[in-house]
Design a protein around this motif. Structure first.
Motif, PDB file in Angstrom:
ATOM      1  N   TRP A  23      45.261  38.237  47.436  1.00 52.63           N
ATOM      2  CA  TRP A  23      45.062  37.537  48.706  1.00 52.63           C
ATOM      3  C   TRP A  23      44.044  36.407  48.616  1.00 52.63           C
ATOM      4  CZ3 TRP A  23      44.968  41.874  53.040  1.00 52.63           C
ATOM      5  CH2 TRP A  23      46.283  42.304  53.242  1.00 52.63           C
ATOM      6  N   ILE A  24      43.020  36.544  47.772  1.00 52.93           N
ATOM      7  CA  ILE A  24      42.039  35.468  47.657  1.00 52.93           C
ATOM      8  C   ILE A  24      42.674  34.249  46.981  1.00 52.93           C
ATOM      9  CG2 ILE A  24      41.058  36.073  45.398  1.00 52.93           C
ATOM     10  CD1 ILE A  24      39.132  34.951  48.595  1.00 52.93           C
ATOM     11  N   LYS A  25      43.813  34.460  46.352  1.00 50.47           N
ATOM     12  CA  LYS A  25      44.552  33.372  45.703  1.00 50.47           C
ATOM     13  C   LYS A  25      45.575  32.738  46.643  1.00 50.47           C
ATOM     14  CE  LYS A  25      48.107  32.891  42.056  1.00 50.47           C
ATOM     15  NZ  LYS A  25      48.882  33.660  41.044  1.00 50.47           N
ATOM     16  N   SER A  46      46.368  44.138  43.460  1.00 47.33           N
ATOM     17  CA  SER A  46      46.376  42.891  42.689  1.00 47.33           C
ATOM     18  C   SER A  46      45.540  43.020  41.430  1.00 47.33           C
ATOM     19  CB  SER A  46      45.900  41.713  43.543  1.00 47.33           C
ATOM     20  OG  SER A  46      44.546  41.859  43.917  1.00 47.33           O
ATOM     21  N   GLY A  47      44.397  43.706  41.515  1.00 46.22           N
ATOM     22  CA  GLY A  47      43.562  43.902  40.335  1.00 46.22           C
ATOM     23  C   GLY A  47      44.233  44.774  39.292  1.00 46.22           C
ATOM     24  N   CYS A  48      44.835  45.859  39.742  1.00 42.73           N
ATOM     25  CA  CYS A  48      45.506  46.761  38.793  1.00 42.73           C
ATOM     26  C   CYS A  48      46.725  46.096  38.164  1.00 42.73           C
ATOM     27  CB  CYS A  48      45.907  48.061  39.499  1.00 42.73           C
ATOM     28  SG  CYS A  48      44.507  49.144  39.899  1.00 42.73           S
ATOM     29  N   TYR A  49      47.512  45.366  38.961  1.00 40.38           N
ATOM     30  CA  TYR A  49      48.679  44.698  38.399  1.00 40.38           C
ATOM     31  C   TYR A  49      48.267  43.583  37.440  1.00 40.38           C
ATOM     32  CZ  TYR A  49      51.468  47.142  41.938  1.00 40.38           C
ATOM     33  OH  TYR A  49      52.077  48.104  42.705  1.00 40.38           O
ATOM     34  N   THR A  50      47.127  42.936  37.711  1.00 37.56           N
ATOM     35  CA  THR A  50      46.628  41.929  36.783  1.00 37.56           C
ATOM     36  C   THR A  50      46.241  42.574  35.458  1.00 37.56           C
ATOM     37  OG1 THR A  50      45.821  40.512  38.577  1.00 37.56           O
ATOM     38  CG2 THR A  50      44.843  40.181  36.406  1.00 37.56           C
ATOM     39  N   ALA A  51      45.517  43.680  35.516  1.00 39.41           N
ATOM     40  CA  ALA A  51      45.141  44.401  34.295  1.00 39.41           C
ATOM     41  C   ALA A  51      46.375  44.843  33.523  1.00 39.41           C
ATOM     42  CB  ALA A  51      44.261  45.596  34.645  1.00 39.41           C
ATOM     43  N   GLN A  52      47.363  45.351  34.249  1.00 39.49           N
ATOM     44  CA  GLN A  52      48.603  45.804  33.606  1.00 39.49           C
ATOM     45  C   GLN A  52      49.299  44.660  32.885  1.00 39.49           C
ATOM     46  OE1 GLN A  52      51.920  46.921  36.248  1.00 39.49           O
ATOM     47  NE2 GLN A  52      52.087  48.812  35.061  1.00 39.49           N
ATOM     48  N   SER A  53      49.408  43.512  33.555  1.00 40.75           N
ATOM     49  CA  SER A  53      50.066  42.360  32.935  1.00 40.75           C
ATOM     50  C   SER A  53      49.297  41.873  31.716  1.00 40.75           C
ATOM     51  CB  SER A  53      50.209  41.222  33.956  1.00 40.75           C
ATOM     52  OG  SER A  53      51.127  41.566  34.966  1.00 40.75           O
ATOM     53  N   LEU A  54      47.983  41.882  31.784  1.00 33.33           N
ATOM     54  CA  LEU A  54      47.176  41.396  30.661  1.00 33.33           C
ATOM     55  C   LEU A  54      47.372  42.238  29.409  1.00 33.33           C
ATOM     56  CD1 LEU A  54      43.883  40.458  32.530  1.00 33.33           C
ATOM     57  CD2 LEU A  54      45.380  38.877  31.296  1.00 33.33           C
ATOM     58  N   TYR A  85      39.296  37.180  39.629  1.00 30.92           N
ATOM     59  CA  TYR A  85      38.823  37.682  40.926  1.00 30.92           C
ATOM     60  C   TYR A  85      40.024  38.110  41.774  1.00 30.92           C
ATOM     61  CZ  TYR A  85      34.317  35.820  39.579  1.00 30.92           C
ATOM     62  OH  TYR A  85      33.143  35.574  38.911  1.00 30.92           O
ATOM     63  N   CYS A  86      40.039  39.387  42.104  1.00 29.27           N
ATOM     64  CA  CYS A  86      41.107  39.966  42.928  1.00 29.27           C
ATOM     65  C   CYS A  86      40.447  40.668  44.120  1.00 29.27           C
ATOM     66  CB  CYS A  86      41.942  40.951  42.117  1.00 29.27           C
ATOM     67  SG  CYS A  86      42.647  40.279  40.595  1.00 29.27           S
ATOM     68  N   VAL A  87      39.684  39.898  44.884  1.00 26.37           N
ATOM     69  CA  VAL A  87      38.798  40.484  45.891  1.00 26.37           C
ATOM     70  C   VAL A  87      39.413  40.542  47.282  1.00 26.37           C
ATOM     71  CG1 VAL A  87      36.690  39.911  44.651  1.00 26.37           C
ATOM     72  CG2 VAL A  87      37.685  38.206  46.176  1.00 26.37           C
ATOM     73  N   GLY A  88      40.669  40.134  47.423  1.00 24.98           N
ATOM     74  CA  GLY A  88      41.357  40.303  48.695  1.00 24.98           C
ATOM     75  C   GLY A  88      40.844  39.405  49.796  1.00 24.98           C
ATOM     76  N   ALA A  89      41.077  39.849  51.034  1.00 23.58           N
ATOM     77  CA  ALA A  89      40.620  39.138  52.237  1.00 23.58           C
ATOM     78  C   ALA A  89      39.818  40.146  53.045  1.00 23.58           C
ATOM     79  CB  ALA A  89      41.811  38.614  53.037  1.00 23.58           C
ATOM     80  N   THR A 130      42.036  27.332  54.230  1.00 22.16           N
ATOM     81  CA  THR A 130      43.008  28.385  53.883  1.00 22.16           C
ATOM     82  C   THR A 130      42.337  29.726  53.620  1.00 22.16           C
ATOM     83  OG1 THR A 130      42.868  27.805  51.531  1.00 22.16           O
ATOM     84  CG2 THR A 130      44.552  26.686  52.849  1.00 22.16           C
ATOM     85  N   ALA A 131      40.991  29.750  53.574  1.00 21.57           N
ATOM     86  CA  ALA A 131      40.220  30.950  53.248  1.00 21.57           C
ATOM     87  C   ALA A 131      40.658  31.538  51.910  1.00 21.57           C
ATOM     88  CB  ALA A 131      40.333  31.993  54.361  1.00 21.57           C
ATOM     89  N   THR A 132      40.883  30.650  50.942  1.00 21.10           N
ATOM     90  CA  THR A 132      41.261  31.063  49.591  1.00 21.10           C
ATOM     91  C   THR A 132      40.436  30.271  48.586  1.00 21.10           C
ATOM     92  OG1 THR A 132      43.032  29.411  49.475  1.00 21.10           O
ATOM     93  CG2 THR A 132      43.645  31.614  50.264  1.00 21.10           C
TER      94      THR A 132
END
Length: 446
Positions: A355-357, A12-20, A96-100, A330-332
């Motif tokens: 996942w944190i989203k 999720s972090g890498c795909y976010t960086a890529q999209s940005l 924040y792309c910190v997962g679960a 929801t733990a998000t």
């Protein structure tokens, strides 16, 4: 120039960086991670014998090598590290792309007995996560119970049943390989509280169990028959229908001799872990039946399955990050299209993805559209965000404040050290298993 911090270097972090960097030609993105190694669960959650899935690291690597993206490993954000508010002061925006990061609990007596572990703890151990501990998972165990019927449950069952010859070519750390090679576990019970048509594993993962050398897979046809959809799978979606077909083939296959056996069990709900000599000795299950509403009901009939090792694989759960709002139901993190919400209002400059989203759902590829939605929201807000004056290059400021990140050259040094370790052991690449060896290799490469 839009400066963004992405916290978390998994998919999720890498795909976010890529999209940005695709959406905004001025964007410069720093991808921060608590660990000195990138790729998140692709490195530390994908089973070592799944080379095709692990090869996704090559795609994520391309993102982190982009000229407007920097990897900064070994940087803790939140408690004990860089405060969330301080990070937001160094960048126009933080995603924040910190997962679960933790597991759901069974909530039954005996769950914390010695010999009872979350599947994540076991996976972290054989994946060389630097926080993992070797507490002798398989030592002295002859029977194991895996509670859950998802892909993680299939992974850990497969690792318990595989032989050393099949695991040696993987990047599994040497200590875990040696322990599994010496394991006396002969029976692995993988148990679900519902029926085969509701199991979460994919057919590809399920079929792999049947291809393990010197391993017999058994299924009780009477348990399968409790599921109405098993008796008539025509109305099931294609993935579940294929699962049922595989299970039916195993249920009707003649028994054969094998060194190890994997037993798939259904309609059994764990109610207690039973102690023997101060550690887990068995799991008590209640027989369940379909309730007609998609769930199950207890029958008051019980069965004890002996086990010296219990691995609980009933799902992941997000944890609060200091400085961010959190919804415990929801733990998000509450959000609107990725924009963090504080008391119902959008918090300028704060975003979430992964996942944190949305919670721990989907496969690796599910993170792409999720990340793109968040990146789109951020770039729509960019005109407002870039009005904020920044104190300079965030990396220079972090260094001045005593933070010593592992940059891309340091990660490449870790890769070289792992290749050298594998060569010295007569294997391929072998992961470094602890913080000391990772940081020594990383900073030796600066």
């Amino acid at each position: 120039m839009l400066r963004v911090a992405v916290v978390g270097s998994g998919p999720s972090g890498c795909y976010t960086a890529q999209s940005l960097v695709q959406l905004d030609p001025t964007a410069r993105v720093d991808v921060l991670d608590r660990l000195p190694c990138p790729y998140g669960l692709v490195r530390y959650g994908v089973a070592p014998d799944h080379e095709k899935i692990k090869s996704l690291q090559n795609n994520l690597r391309t993102v982190l090598e982009h000229e407007r993206v920097r990897f900064l490993g070994g940087v803790r954000v939140g408690a004990g590290g860089v405060p969330a508010a301080r990070l937001l002061g160094l960048y126009h925006a933080v995603v924040y792309c910190v997962g679960a990061a933790t597991d759901r609990h069974l909530g039954v007596p005996g769950e914390d007995l010695p010999g009872s572990w979350s599947a994540t703890e076991f996976v972290s151990w054989y994946s060389a996560h630097p926080d993992a501990v070797d507490d002798g998972f398989v030592r002295g165990a002859r029977s194991a119970v895996v509670i859950g019927v998802g892909n993680v449950a299939v992974d850990v069952a497969r690792m318990l049943a595989r032989g050393a010859a099949e695991l040696s070519p993987t990047d599994m750390p040497q200590a875990a390989l040696s322990a599994l090679a010496a394991s006396q576990v002969a029976e692995v019970h993988m148990v679900g509280r519902r029926g085969p048509s509701q199991a979460r594993f994919t057919t590809k993962e399920l079929r792999e169990l049947g291809g393990l050398p010197d391993v017999e897979v058994t299924v009780d046809p009477e348990e399968l028959a409790l599921d109405p959809a098993y008796l008539d799978p025509s109305g099931l979606p294609a993935p579940q229908r294929r699962n049922v077909e595989v299970l039916r083939s195993w249920a009707t296959a003649p028994r054969r001799s094998a060194a190890r056996r994997i037993r798939l069990r259904f309609f059994l709900r764990p109610v207690e872990l039973l102690a023997e000599a101060g550690r887990v000795g068995a799991v008590r299950f209640e027989r369940t039946v379909p309730d007609g509403l998609g769930g199950v009901a207890g029958t008051g009939r019980y069965e004890d399955i002996p086990a010296e090792l219990v691995l609980r694989s009933v799902g992941y759960r997000g944890v609060p990050l200091e400085g961010l709002p959190f919804d415990p139901a929801t733990a998000t993190v509450p959000h609107l299209a990725g924009r963090v919400l504080r008391e119902g209002a959008v918090a300028p400059g704060e975003y979430v993805a992964g996942w944190i989203k949305r919670g721990p759902t989907g496969v690796i590829g599910t993170n792409r559209p999720c990340a793109k939605e968040t990146a789109t929201s951020l770039t729509e807000d960019a005109g407002m965000l870039v009005r904020k004056q920044l104190p300079g290059d965030p990396l220079a400021v972090l260094r001045a404040e005593g933070v010593r990140p592992v940059e891309w050259a340091g990660w490449c040094a870790i890769e070289r050290a792992e290749a050298a370790l594998g060569a010295s052991l007569g294997r391929g690449v072998v992961k470094l298993p602890d913080w000391e060896s990772l940081m020594s290799a990383a900073h030796g490469g600066d």
